[in-house]
Scaffold this active site. Structure first.
Site, PDB file in Angstrom:
ATOM      1  N   ASP A   9     -13.011   0.273  -9.403  1.00  0.00           N
ATOM      2  CA  ASP A   9     -11.591   0.221  -9.134  1.00  0.00           C
ATOM      3  C   ASP A   9     -11.254  -1.263  -8.954  1.00  0.00           C
ATOM      4  O   ASP A   9     -12.146  -2.109  -8.877  1.00  0.00           O
ATOM      5  CB  ASP A   9     -11.286   1.036  -7.868  1.00  0.00           C
ATOM      6  CG  ASP A   9      -9.846   0.936  -7.430  1.00  0.00           C
ATOM      7  OD1 ASP A   9      -8.952   1.016  -8.290  1.00  0.00           O
ATOM      8  OD2 ASP A   9      -9.606   0.738  -6.222  1.00  0.00           O
ATOM      9  N   ASP A  11      -7.819  -2.812  -7.128  1.00  0.00           N
ATOM     10  CA  ASP A  11      -7.155  -3.122  -5.859  1.00  0.00           C
ATOM     11  C   ASP A  11      -7.984  -2.640  -4.671  1.00  0.00           C
ATOM     12  O   ASP A  11      -8.441  -1.490  -4.647  1.00  0.00           O
ATOM     13  CB  ASP A  11      -5.781  -2.453  -5.799  1.00  0.00           C
ATOM     14  CG  ASP A  11      -4.788  -3.083  -6.764  1.00  0.00           C
ATOM     15  OD1 ASP A  11      -5.054  -4.188  -7.256  1.00  0.00           O
ATOM     16  OD2 ASP A  11      -3.742  -2.464  -7.028  1.00  0.00           O
ATOM     17  N   ASP A  20       0.046  -5.173  -6.631  1.00  0.00           N
ATOM     18  CA  ASP A  20       1.494  -4.997  -6.741  1.00  0.00           C
ATOM     19  C   ASP A  20       2.196  -5.516  -5.490  1.00  0.00           C
ATOM     20  O   ASP A  20       3.154  -6.298  -5.564  1.00  0.00           O
ATOM     21  CB  ASP A  20       1.838  -3.520  -6.951  1.00  0.00           C
ATOM     22  CG  ASP A  20       1.447  -3.009  -8.325  1.00  0.00           C
ATOM     23  OD1 ASP A  20       1.207  -3.838  -9.226  1.00  0.00           O
ATOM     24  OD2 ASP A  20       1.397  -1.770  -8.509  1.00  0.00           O
ATOM     25  N   ASP A  95      -5.396   1.741 -11.043  1.00  0.00           N
ATOM     26  CA  ASP A  95      -3.978   2.110 -11.064  1.00  0.00           C
ATOM     27  C   ASP A  95      -3.095   0.892 -10.830  1.00  0.00           C
ATOM     28  O   ASP A  95      -1.948   1.021 -10.431  1.00  0.00           O
ATOM     29  CB  ASP A  95      -3.701   3.190 -10.004  1.00  0.00           C
ATOM     30  CG  ASP A  95      -2.405   3.943 -10.273  1.00  0.00           C
ATOM     31  OD1 ASP A  95      -1.792   3.728 -11.338  1.00  0.00           O
ATOM     32  OD2 ASP A  95      -1.981   4.742  -9.408  1.00  0.00           O
ATOM     33  N   ASP A 176     -11.846   2.863  -3.486  1.00  0.00           N
ATOM     34  CA  ASP A 176     -11.392   2.912  -2.099  1.00  0.00           C
ATOM     35  C   ASP A 176     -10.302   3.951  -1.859  1.00  0.00           C
ATOM     36  O   ASP A 176     -10.161   4.460  -0.756  1.00  0.00           O
ATOM     37  CB  ASP A 176     -10.831   1.547  -1.673  1.00  0.00           C
ATOM     38  CG  ASP A 176      -9.507   1.246  -2.364  1.00  0.00           C
ATOM     39  OD1 ASP A 176      -8.442   1.416  -1.742  1.00  0.00           O
ATOM     40  OD2 ASP A 176      -9.530   0.868  -3.537  1.00  0.00           O
TER      41      ASP A 176
END
Length: 272
Positions: A9, A11, A20, A95, A176
């Site tokens: 992942d 972030d 973001d 994401d 996470d």
């Protein structure tokens, strides 16, 4: 070490924040972001925020400068480089969005270490504005997974990766967030999941750890991530080499009979 795929992942896993939010806060647009947050999907909101920042005179260079200041633990970059040097294939499933991820990886000198980045599209249009869109069209082609946000089910990506490696490789998945739980359920016996301790993925796994087939190894910061990841890579390599040696030795010792006994199956070639 050709038998290991490490999936990160981004972030709060590779970097120590949400990219973001980092950009929105860094460019002074937090209040507007919070005001609009209840009114639209996340990707649409981020696209709108990029439009607002552009209209205020913020440039691509301004966004890039904020992204270059993204916090990251000092052991993350060495961990990624070490895993790559050991022959692992590295991929990102995130994401976040492609523009933010690419910018940060280039700043860190890591862009060449990942064979694939799966994330929400993000690019600069002809007007010099960052555009962000969802990974999948959740209005016309919803993924149908109740565990995941509407724009991305990471399991779809993990299953595609699993199909492409034909089950011959060990997968190590690091994440996470809640969105990392669904793909963790798709990991197989012999795989590893590394949830960040006291983050949503870890909490979700702790509710029912037996739901996962993969071994669970939690970590708290970049130092632990590096230590655990490299140990798992070495452990997998030792087991892979031992299995290959066993097959070779067994083939040499076995006398193949044509009277009712099947021949020993050929070892599958290891993908390079």
């Amino acid at each position: 070490m050709a038998g290991i795929v490490v999936v990160f992942d981004f972030d709060k896993t590779i970097i120590d924040c949400d990219s973001d939010n980092w950009v929105v806060d860094g460019l002074g647009a937090t209040d507007l972001f919070n005001q609009l947050l209840p009114t639209m999907p996340w990707n649409s909101l981020m696209d709108r925020m990029m439009k607002e920042l552009h209209s205020q005179g913020k440039t691509i260079e301004d966004i890039v400068e904020v992204l270059k200041r993204t916090p990251i633990h000092p052991r993350i970059v060495p961990a990624i480089k070490a895993a790559h040097a050991l022959g692992c294939e590295l991929r990102i499933v995130s994401d976040a969005n492609l523009f933010f991820i690419d910018t940060i990886l280039k700043h860190l000198g890591l862009e060449e270490y990942f064979s694939e980045i799966n994330t929400n599209p993000g690019y600069v249009d002809e007007e010099g504005r960052v555009r962000i869109s969802p990974f999948c069209d959740f209005i016309n082609s919803p993924h149908g997974c109740s565990l995941c946000p509407p724009n991305m089910c990471k399991s779809v990506i993990i299953e595609r990766i699993q199909a492409s490696i034909e089950g011959r490789k060990t997968m190590i998945y690091l994440g996470d967030g809640v969105g990392d739980y669904c793909p963790s359920l798709k990991l197989k016996e012999g795989d590893f999941v590394m949830p960040r301790k006291n983050f949503p993925l870890f909490d979700k796994i702790c509710q029912n750890p037996l739901a996962l087939k993969a071994e669970i190894h939690e970590w708290t910061d970049g130092e632990e991530l590096e230590h655990i990841l490299l140990n798992l890579i070495n452990k997998s390599a030792i087991e892979e080499n031992a299995a290959a040696q066993f097959i070779t030795t067994d083939c040499k010792l076995q006398t193949i009979s044509v009277s009712g006994h099947e021949a020993f199956p050929k070892a599958l070639p290891v993908q390079q």
